[in-house]
Scaffold this active site. Structure first.
Site, PDB file in Angstrom:
ATOM      1  N   HIS A 829    -100.297  23.270 -53.093  1.00  9.14           N
ATOM      2  CA  HIS A 829     -99.659  24.395 -54.088  1.00  9.14           C
ATOM      3  C   HIS A 829    -100.265  25.675 -53.380  1.00  9.14           C
ATOM      4  CE1 HIS A 829    -100.058  20.980 -57.504  1.00  9.14           C
ATOM      5  NE2 HIS A 829     -98.663  21.079 -56.903  1.00  9.14           N
ATOM      6  N   GLU A 832    -103.219  27.943 -54.892  1.00 12.36           N
ATOM      7  CA  GLU A 832    -104.493  27.375 -54.970  1.00 12.36           C
ATOM      8  C   GLU A 832    -105.430  27.564 -53.638  1.00 12.36           C
ATOM      9  OE1 GLU A 832    -103.888  23.271 -55.904  1.00 12.36           O
ATOM     10  OE2 GLU A 832    -103.139  23.756 -57.835  1.00 12.36           O
ATOM     11  N   HIS A 926    -107.322  20.489 -54.025  1.00  5.61           N
ATOM     12  CA  HIS A 926    -106.629  21.272 -55.014  1.00  5.61           C
ATOM     13  C   HIS A 926    -107.473  22.269 -55.717  1.00  5.61           C
ATOM     14  CE1 HIS A 926    -102.649  19.214 -55.812  1.00  5.61           C
ATOM     15  NE2 HIS A 926    -103.289  18.467 -55.026  1.00  5.61           N
ATOM     16  N   GLU A1011    -110.664  18.677 -57.271  1.00  6.01           N
ATOM     17  CA  GLU A1011    -110.014  20.094 -57.866  1.00  6.01           C
ATOM     18  C   GLU A1011    -111.291  20.895 -58.000  1.00  6.01           C
ATOM     19  OE1 GLU A1011    -107.234  20.611 -59.259  1.00  6.01           O
ATOM     20  OE2 GLU A1011    -106.241  18.593 -59.674  1.00  6.01           O
TER      21      GLU A1011
END
Length: 1177
Positions: A829, A832, A926, A1011
């Site tokens: 992404h 990010e 991420h 994350e």
């Protein structure tokens, strides 16, 4: 002994009160009484026990005096096994005399009033609502209803009905809805009766169908006529009428009627009058009720339009300003603010199209053919629907329903999505398995590439790729930028040369040829300030940027990317949010509508129209913006007020959505002046910006003075839903505003603002070059290869890192080629960017001389794809690639043409699986925008089945608990990591993500998504601090260190390793306390100020309604009470009846003198409520 009643088939016989309350559901703890089940009578005060005894004794004596047939009739309705409560309820429905029914009503009222809501819900479960409704219908059906019974029934029905969600449906079944409306019509001049009827109407309207039925019978007209101006005295009836009117508006059909008949204008005028006359704030409840009513009326588009047309926003803004001056009126402020936000007219974004300013021709799809993004706007909006649906991501769904509960789906291994023969194309991506390491026998030093070679490129094609068209070049600074001071405050240098300053770099472009004049500027810049940029080589960056391909042929380098960044020296705490900061911003937004003449509304930057920047209409005191550089995103900037700007972000390429990432340049500022920036087309429904997160700022002036830092900046930060909508129409979903204020330190500086620390594709390429030059090839096997080319033609790098064997001996080569694999990926992404900083930390650590890093290289072969979506990163996308697809949802069956990086990364994993070398660990890095800390998502069959409530016996399932090992290690060694935020559940909506596909199809036990927060930590040593690039890189290092625990029995220990890895290897085998939660929801409490406004409501609590009802039963405030009593006597005489002289002491508050009035209308004047409402003129 107190005794109750029970009915047999023939006679009435005494029954102990404990049997009357035999059902143990009624027993509950009150005060200091025991928890053990006891008869209800033992839980009541002595006075109440005596009261119940007297009441039931009276009831017994009255019942025994009934005629035998009547008793027999009622007895047939019960059975010997019926509880005492059921007996009372059945008797209530069919009672034939006044005193018996009043006693039952009084007993029920006292029983329910003495306890908690549990008693009322118990009574509802036993048919209490139906009994009261039948009593109402039976009593009101006579020609002259007896209000001695009706008032207590209405009061009790209001209390019980407010807690019965199905009361409206039940009322319709027994035809009680129109009965209550008829009673209201007949009693509009009697305040107490009218109030009782209004409360019942209100609770009936909990059912939309009931509210609609009442509306169809003109209930709105009757109720609105009872809403009197502030000169009236029966305030409790007025409050009841407003609440009933609001309840009727739960039906959209009634809302349309109210708007069509001008009732909204009438409500506004009434609210204004009450506000004006209530200077002492004695009637705040009535004013709040008006606001609640207006909220209900404006839930449809027609209602919102009517409020704006009738000057409602102006009125609300004016009244709320006066309310802010008094602490007593604070409760009116929030409803008024939310009402203004809700009714603010929808305004389409000032764009020519919702689609991205950039487009890219896709294989098999003509250029210009757009496909609406699924799941963002569903288009299912009726013209006058409720407030527009929120832009929730598909992630936000019912959590438990999303969990995979089928054991077969969880344990099955799907077939590969391609033939095995195709996997041979990946053989060349494993040079470590074929390399002969002949250089180990040579003492030659490693060759290094010269900076000149890196700058000029190694082929003519690379030089051509850097050439930019003049139409896309940056406008000359001379057309709009005045001269500025240098970093030392002088224009020339002491030696007479023109000094370089922040303004000079704004016109710097990527060097196209060696003779390009920009090259000399670079040399000047580096000659003067090069000592301030350690750990970064701008020449390498220029070389990498020259080879980067983009849709728009970027010709400008953003200074922070070229010059580099160092972490700030000290920690950066989370920003403190001041109370009511959002309210302040909303007031400023409302002023735009009320005072349009104060708004500049001038476009000062437009990505699609470069002439705007050079326009003579742009004032000299206006800020200047720019974003046409790598990873930049700012589509348009609009000057609103002198120091306020609206910013519009560009959608992802080939898309019309995913607005969140921003990165732009701003200049022309005045020092020490607060500038407000509003990013007005954000899409997420919440953000960490509401919880202490700040955007980042980079100052060229600071960098040239030796402080090249991205720093957290901004005050008065909040994130809330606004009134803007896409161009597709007002019925499309709204956007959200991120607003923040920045005070620049330097005059005429050049600064950059970004959502998070930028990390471009060119930065990655230059970093990989730097790593390759820094490692010792005799010790570290470092290979950079091209996994594939992207849609735009950029290379997707694949990095291999392991330790070179000590010699070419067969044993050493065999050990190398049998090392387990670890696969790491990142930046699928584009928005990010924190994932890239974590990956940078991993790469730096793996190539370092740290003893743990050396052991990891000797224990593993690491395959790393540091950027899965280069095209998205280059073009400043937030979520997608050039195909407008979320690449992390393409892993099930990736398209080799549209998602080449995913297709070939999956092919690489397939190849490893096919040769029996499936990875020991797979991790995809991420960033998370709505949670704090760093955490892992993993996959577990057992945990998923447990959480989903599956009936499968998991004891028979075997599962290796090793999927928790890395998380447990990180919880020990990584300060930013939170084990309690980890989640090992498999969701249906994540079936196509990398984590789930690699776990399910390749059988990789330790398949993770890691994350990292954009904000900071709420635990550990970093609690209350925002994470910077230092902490993110540290997290990448920590993850690699945690891998050592997987091979602690196979590595060679030495003193250096033990001293560095003691904390890593000291793993506690006991399980940590952990429960998988819905980690896709916010982990924050509700924001201090409401982000949304569409669902705002202020329902009255049951206790408040009870208090109002009780006040009506004992009220003495009615004017003209003596006249009413005299009229009652006359009415009774006309009906041939006399008021009973006997009055039970237990009914003192229910059997009032005027409660024997009948439904017949009085002929004399009454000082009740005047129904000639004048607020509809």
């Amino acid at each position: 002994m107190c005794r109750g009643l029970s009915f047999s088939s023939t006679v009435l016989k005494p029954l102990s009160l404990s049997q009357l309350q035999s059902d143990q559901s009624l027993s509950e703890k009150e005060g200091d009484y025991s928890n053990s089940p006891q008869p209800f009578i033992q839980h009541t005060p002595l006075s109440l026990s005596l009261f119940l005894s007297l009441s039931l004794s009276l009831f017994l004596s009255l019942s025994l005096s009934l005629s035998y047939p009547a008793a027999r009739s009622r007895a047939s309705m019960t059975t010997p096994s019926s509880s005492g409560l059921e007996v009372l309820l059945n008797t209530l429905q069919n009672a034939g005399d006044l005193e018996s029914t009043l006693n039952i009503l009084n007993v029920l009222d006292e029983l329910l009033s003495a306890g908690t809501d549990r008693r009322i819900h118990y009574m509802i479960s036993k048919g209490g609502s139906e009994a009261l409704l039948m009593a109402l219908v039976n009593t009101a059906s006579s020609y002259s209803p007896n209000y001695t019974l009706l008032l207590p029934i209405l009061h009790l029905l209001a209390k019980v009905g407010h807690r019965d969600r199905r009361i409206g449906v039940k009322a319709e079944k027994v035809d009680a809805v129109l009965v209550i409306l008829r009673l209201l019509r007949h009693n509009v001049k009697n305040s107490r009766r009218a109030a009782a009827c209004l409360w019942v109407i209100r609770v009936f309207c909990s059912s939309v169908s009931t509210a609609t039925l009442l509306g169809q019978n003109r209930a709105l007209d009757v109720v609105f006529d009872l809403i009197a101006p502030p000169t009236a005295t029966h305030t409790h009836t007025i409050k009841a009428a407003i609440d009933a009117f609001a309840a009727l508006l739960s039906s959209k059909e009634n809302c349309r009627t109210a708007a069509g008949k001008g009732y909204i204008a009438g409500l506004l005028k009434l609210y204004e009058d009450w506000h004006t006359h209530d200077s002492e704030h004695e009637h705040l409840q009535i004013r709040r009720a008006f606001l609640h009513c207006l909220h209900k009326a404006t839930k449809i588009c027609l209602g919102r339009t009517a409020l704006v047309t009738d000057g409602g926003i102006d009125l609300l803004y004016t009244t709320v300003q006066s309310c802010l001056l008094s602490k007593a009126a604070e409760s009116l402020v929030e409803p008024s603010v939310q009402l203004m936000r809700k009714c603010y007219p929808k305004i389409p974004l000032p764009l020519t199209s919702d689609h991205s300013a950039y487009s890219f021709p896709l294989p098999g799809r003509p250029l210009g053919v757009w496909e609406d993004d699924p799941g963002v706007y569903d288009g299912s909006f009726e013209d006058d629907s409720d407030e527009e649906q929120e832009n929730e991501e598909s992630d936000c769904r019912d959590f438990e329903d999303d969990l995979e509960s089928d054991v077969g789906s969880l344990t099955a291994r799907p077939e590969p999505d391609r033939p095995l023969e195709q996997l041979q194309q990946y053989t060349h991506l494993f040079p470590e398995l074929q390399h002969d390491f002949q250089d180990l026998e040579s003492d030659s030093e490693p060759e290094e590439s010269s900076d000149e070679e890196l700058l000029n490129g190694d082929s003519e094609e690379k030089t051509k790729s850097c050439r930019r068209s003049t139409e896309n070049s940056r406008v000359s600074p001379s057309c709009s930028y005045p001269e500025t001071l240098t970093s030392n405050g002088k224009n020339p240098d002491q030696d007479g040369r023109r000094c370089l300053n922040a303004r000079d770099f704004r016109s710097f472009s990527c060097p196209q040829t060696p003779e390009d004049g920009s090259g000399s500027m670079v040399e000047k810049l580096l000659e003067k300030y090069g000592s301030f940029i350690p750990h970064h080589d701008p020449r390498l960056y220029i070389a990498a940027a020259a080879q980067t391909k983009s849709v728009t042929d970027y010709s400008i380098l953003a200074f922070p990317d070229f010059w580099g960044h160092l972490p700030p020296l000290g920690p950066e705490p989370m920003a403190n949010r001041k109370p009511h900061v959002q309210r302040k911003k909303v007031f400023e937004d409302v002023q735009r509508l009320l005072c349009p003449e104060d708004i500049i509304n001038r476009v000062v930057f437009d990505m699609e129209d470069t002439s705007v920047q050079c326009s003579s209409d742009v004032p000299t005191d206006s800020l200047r913006f720019f974003s046409k550089f790598e990873s930049g995103n700012l589509r348009k900037a609009i000057h609103i007020r002198r120091y306020e700007y609206d910013l519009i972000l560009n959608a992802d390429v080939n898309s019309s959505s995913h607005h969140q990432w921003f990165y732009f340049e701003v200049s022309g500022m005045v020092a020490n002046v607060p500038y407000r920036f509003n990013v007005i087309n954000c899409e997420k429904s919440n953000s960490q910006f509401n919880y202490g997160m700040q955007p980042v700022l980079y100052s060229v002036r600071e960098a040239l003075e030796g402080r090249p830092h991205w720093v957290r900046a901004g005050t008065e930060i909040c994130y809330y839903r606004n009134h803007f909508c896409p161009n597709r129409g007002q019925r499309a979903p709204s956007f959200y505003t991120l607003t923040f204020t920045v005070t620049f330190r330097h005059e005429e500086d050049v600064c950059y603002l970004a959502y998070h620390y930028p990390y471009t594709f060119s930065a990655l390429q230059s970093h990989l070059k730097d790593l390759e030059r820094s490692v010792d090839p005799r010790k570290v096997f470092f290979r950079q290869q091209t996994l594939c080319n992207t849609l735009a033609g950029n290379s997707c790098p694949l990095i291999t890192i392991t330790a070179c064997p000590p010699s070419r001996a067969w044993r050493n080569l065999h050990q190398l080629r049998n090392r387990p694999y670890v696969v790491l990926t990142a930046r699928v992404h584009p928005g990010e960017s924190n994932a890239s900083w974590v990956m940078r930390g991993s790469l730096e650590f793996l190539c370092s001389n740290d003893p743990v890093a050396e052991s990891l290289r000797e224990a593993f072969i690491l395959k790393i794809v540091p950027m899965l979506n280069p095209d998205g990163v280059i073009h400043g996308n937030h979520r997608c690639s050039l195909s407008a697809d979320d690449l992390n949802r393409q892993w099930l069956k990736p398209n080799p043409s549209l998602s080449p990086t995913i297709y070939h990364t999956k092919g690489l994993l397939y190849y490893l699986n096919s040769i029996g070398r499936k990875p020991l660990v797979f991790c995809d890095y991420h960033g998370h925008s709505r949670k704090k800390n760093v955490f892992l998502y993993g996959c577990s069959v057992k945990e998923t089945l447990w959480q989903s409530g599956s009936p499968v016996n998991t004891a028979s399932l075997k599962e290796d608990p090793g999927y928790r090992t890395i998380a447990k290690t990180l919880d020990r060694i990584a300060p930013a990591f939170s084990f309690n935020s980890c989640n090992f559940l498999v969701e249906k909506s994540r079936a196509s993500t990398a984590r789930v596909v690699v776990w399910r199809e390749m059988g990789v036990l330790r398949s993770y998504t890691m994350e990292s927060t954009y904000n900071g930590c709420d635990q550990g040593i970093y609690k209350g601090l925002q994470t910077g690039t230092r902490e993110l890189e540290e997290m990448g290092q920590n993850f690699c260190q945690s891998l050592l625990t997987l091979r602690k029995n196979a590595i060679s220990y030495n003193s250096r390793l033990v001293s560095h890895a003691a904390a890593i290897l000291d793993l506690d085998n006991s399980l940590l306390d952990h429960k998988s939660h819905n980690c896709f929801e916010d982990d924050e409490p509700p924001c201090a100020e409401s982000i949304e406004y569409s669902c705002y409501s202020e329902p009255q609590r049951a206790e408040e309604l009870d208090a109002e009802v009780n006040g009506n039963t004992s009220s003495t405030e009615e004017e003209g009470e003596e006249e009413e009593e005299e009229e009652e006597v006359k009415e009774e005489l006309r009906n041939g009846r006399r008021r009973s002289q006997r009055k039970s002491s237990v009914l003192s508050h229910m059997c009032r003198q005027d409660s024997l009035e009948t439904l017949s209308m009085k002929s004399s004047a009454c000082n009740g409520i005047n129904i000639s409402n004048t607020y509809l003129s």
